[in-house]
Structure formats: C-alpha cells, structure tokens
Design a protein around this motif. Sequence first.
Motif, PDB file in Angstrom:
ATOM      1  N   SER A  42      15.780 129.390  -5.190  1.00  6.95           N
ATOM      2  CA  SER A  42      14.779 129.566  -4.256  1.00  6.95           C
ATOM      3  C   SER A  42      15.211 129.238  -2.835  1.00  6.95           C
ATOM      4  N   GLY A  43      14.438 129.495  -1.933  1.00 12.42           N
ATOM      5  CA  GLY A  43      14.492 129.131  -0.621  1.00 12.42           C
ATOM      6  C   GLY A  43      13.616 127.936  -0.371  1.00 12.42           C
ATOM      7  N   GLY A  44      13.203 127.459   0.794  1.00 14.47           N
ATOM      8  CA  GLY A  44      12.427 126.540   1.142  1.00 14.47           C
ATOM      9  C   GLY A  44      12.980 125.292   1.236  1.00 14.47           C
ATOM     10  N   LYS A  45      12.286 124.208   1.401  1.00 14.14           N
ATOM     11  CA  LYS A  45      12.943 122.781   1.616  1.00 14.14           C
ATOM     12  C   LYS A  45      12.808 122.133   0.305  1.00 14.14           C
ATOM     13  N   THR A  46      11.940 122.304  -0.520  1.00 16.80           N
ATOM     14  CA  THR A  46      11.897 121.565  -1.867  1.00 16.80           C
ATOM     15  C   THR A  46      13.164 121.479  -2.677  1.00 16.80           C
ATOM     16  N   ASP A  74      14.602 135.224  -3.054  1.00 18.34           N
ATOM     17  CA  ASP A  74      14.284 136.066  -1.888  1.00 18.34           C
ATOM     18  C   ASP A  74      14.972 135.765  -0.767  1.00 18.34           C
ATOM     19  N   ARG A  76      15.317 136.000   3.863  1.00 18.49           N
ATOM     20  CA  ARG A  76      14.586 136.260   5.145  1.00 18.49           C
ATOM     21  C   ARG A  76      15.566 137.426   5.819  1.00 18.49           C
ATOM     22  N   ASN A  86      18.059 131.580   3.305  1.00 14.47           N
ATOM     23  CA  ASN A  86      18.233 130.765   1.945  1.00 14.47           C
ATOM     24  C   ASN A  86      19.545 130.693   1.557  1.00 14.47           C
ATOM     25  N   GLY A 145       9.794 127.673  -5.465  1.00 16.71           N
ATOM     26  CA  GLY A 145       8.911 126.835  -4.818  1.00 16.71           C
ATOM     27  C   GLY A 145       7.411 127.668  -4.913  1.00 16.71           C
ATOM     28  N   VAL A 146       6.619 126.855  -4.402  1.00 16.24           N
ATOM     29  CA  VAL A 146       5.199 127.174  -4.084  1.00 16.24           C
ATOM     30  C   VAL A 146       4.754 127.007  -2.605  1.00 16.24           C
ATOM     31  N   HIS A 151       1.900 131.315  -2.440  1.00 15.48           N
ATOM     32  CA  HIS A 151       3.062 132.378  -2.566  1.00 15.48           C
ATOM     33  C   HIS A 151       4.252 131.801  -3.462  1.00 15.48           C
ATOM     34  N   ALA A 153       8.475 133.005  -4.234  1.00 15.72           N
ATOM     35  CA  ALA A 153       9.645 133.719  -3.568  1.00 15.72           C
ATOM     36  C   ALA A 153       9.025 134.304  -2.221  1.00 15.72           C
ATOM     37  N   ARG A 181      10.808 140.356   4.854  1.00 15.52           N
ATOM     38  CA  ARG A 181      11.355 139.796   3.665  1.00 15.52           C
ATOM     39  C   ARG A 181      11.887 140.730   2.704  1.00 15.52           C
ATOM     40  N   LYS A 204       0.504 119.907  -1.069  1.00 19.42           N
ATOM     41  CA  LYS A 204       0.459 120.790  -2.082  1.00 19.42           C
ATOM     42  C   LYS A 204      -0.461 120.483  -3.402  1.00 19.42           C
TER      43      LYS A 204
HETATM   44  C1  6PG Z   1      11.337 130.845   1.081  1.00 22.09           C
HETATM   45  C2  6PG Z   1      10.914 130.573  -0.561  1.00 22.09           C
HETATM   46  C3  6PG Z   1       9.271 130.168  -0.660  1.00 22.09           C
HETATM   47  C4  6PG Z   1       9.246 128.755  -0.747  1.00 22.09           C
HETATM   48  C5  6PG Z   1       7.914 128.199  -0.469  1.00 22.09           C
HETATM   49  C6  6PG Z   1       7.768 126.685  -0.505  1.00 22.09           C
HETATM   50  O1  6PG Z   1      12.244 131.662   1.241  1.00 22.09           O
HETATM   51  O2  6PG Z   1      10.697 130.196   1.860  1.00 22.09           O
HETATM   52  O3  6PG Z   1      11.194 131.365  -1.303  1.00 22.09           O
HETATM   53  O4  6PG Z   1       8.714 130.803  -1.585  1.00 22.09           O
HETATM   54  O5  6PG Z   1       9.681 128.440  -2.075  1.00 22.09           O
HETATM   55  O6  6PG Z   1       7.316 128.650   0.698  1.00 22.09           O
HETATM   56  O7  6PG Z   1       8.719 126.150   0.506  1.00 22.09           O
HETATM   57  P1  6PG Z   1       8.844 124.623   0.479  1.00 22.09           P
HETATM   58  O8  6PG Z   1       9.663 124.308  -0.580  1.00 22.09           O
HETATM   59  O9  6PG Z   1       9.660 124.347   1.812  1.00 22.09           O
HETATM   60  O10 6PG Z   1       7.423 124.060   0.590  1.00 22.09           O
END
Ligand code: 6PG
Length: 250
Positions: A42-46, A74, A76, A86, A145-146, A151, A153, A181, A204
């Motif tokens: 997954s992307g994102g920070k979590t 996913d 960018r 990512n 992540g969510v 959303h 992905a 994306r 969240k």
């Molecule tokens: C991305 C992720 C996206 C991410 C959520 C939560 O490319 O940003 O795929 O789905 O998981 O936005 O992001 P955080 O973990 O940063 O809250």
Amino acid sequence: MTNLKTHILQDERSLHRDSAERVVQIAAESIAAHGGFYLSLSGGKTPEGLYRQLATAEFAERIDWSRTHVYFGDERAVPPDHHDSNFRVANDLLLARVPIPGDQVHRIAGEQPADQAAAEYARLLTRTVPLGENNLPCLDLVLLGVGLDGHIASLFPGTDVLMNYKVPVAPVFVEKLQAWRVTLTFPMLNKARHLMLLVASAKKADVVRQALCELPGAHPLPVQMLRPVGEIEWFLEAEAGRHLCRGTDA
Ligand code: 6PG
C-alpha cells in the motif's frame, strides 16, 4: 462477514509489530501452499512503520524473499524516484534492504501515461501472478490503508473506477487531487486470499466506525464496497478504533 478479523493495538509500535508478524505468517503459509508469496503493498504513511519493521533482521530473516513477489495496490503519476512515489517509499524503507531478487519487484510505471501504465500492469499481473478461479491473478496478500473519505488504494468516492469490474488494474483521474492514479480494481482486491487494512490515528475513527459498524447506504464508501472471498483483517491503532461498535471482534 465470517472472514473478518479486527485487531485493536495499543499504539503504532504494536500495530507495526503485529501486522509484520501476520505478514510473516501469511508468507510462510503461501510458500508452503504453492511455492510463492505474492504480495501487493500500500501507499500512504500508515504502512511505513510496517515496512521498517519488516526490514529489521528480526522479521526480514523469517521471510523467504527468494520466493516473494511484490506488487503495488496503486501508484501516483510520478517517476519511481519522486517523493510521492509509492514505489520509492517501499523501496527506501524495505525492498532495498532485503534480498528480494530485482525481477520480483513489480512497480507500476508512474512515469508513463496512466492508461498505458495500467494496461501494461494488467498484462504483467496476468503473466506473473498465479491465476485463481475465473482466470484472475490471485494475490496471497493485499495491504491497504484507508483514506478519511473511505478510499482504498486509489479507489476514490465518486470515480468511475469503482464500477469497473472488467479489468484488474485501471487508470483513474481523481478530481479532488487533480491527479491521475493507477489502481488495482475491486476484482483484484476481492480475489486476494488475504486483505490487511492498517489504520492509525483518531482522525480515522469515524471512517473505521462507518466501515465496520454501518450498513452501506445508497452511496457506500469504497472500503464498504469490498467483498473479499478470502480473509480480511483490520489492524487498528487504538485511537482509530475508538468508535467501534460492540460485537466487533477484537
Ligand atoms: C496512496 C494509498 C492510499 C492510502 C490512504 C491512507 O497511494 O496514498 O494507496 O490509499 O492508503 O490514502 O493513507 P495514510 O496511511 O497516509 O493515511
């Protein structure tokens, strides 16, 4: 949903350790069952803390990286060395630090036009991931992540890609981000043997409550649209899970 498990962890350190432990378990089960471990990140920070955890000797030495194949949920529309990529995040924190063969890391070509990158990735998935029923690539584990808007992905509310059940990967223009994306679609997510959703932070808590305690209405959140055939596990840092209803097994 009988295949749903919810884990509430006291803090982010526990979230990272417990989810890393689960990844190690699923990797071992997958390799024992069919000789490989096919995972999408997954992307994102979590998940960053999870990637760091998996890169430590304590965890990295327990995964057979020679049999592991990494994909992405996913990406960018940026090149692989871009701050927002990512792939770059996962590579810096994990993939460059473990002995996974380079040709077993499959990034989405964010530097290409999104429609081209999506078509190419769909072909790659079909070529390299073992096919499950109905000839769809069947990943062993999808990490997600969510977002605050529900959303997952890059399946964002109000986008056509939510209804695209014809292809495993699709391009999507996200109006709210004014950005393209490339994302796995619901057929790919739903067919995975395991889904792990990692969520942290009090901000969240509402979306977690909606996803786990409320029936989807006329306009469900993307995360509420998941219909996994396999197991879905939520790993929630305590603050993110603080609005959960009774009866959500934890
Ligand atoms: C991305 C992720 C996206 C991410 C959520 C939560 O490319 O940003 O795929 O789905 O998981 O936005 O992001 P955080 O973990 O940063 O809250």
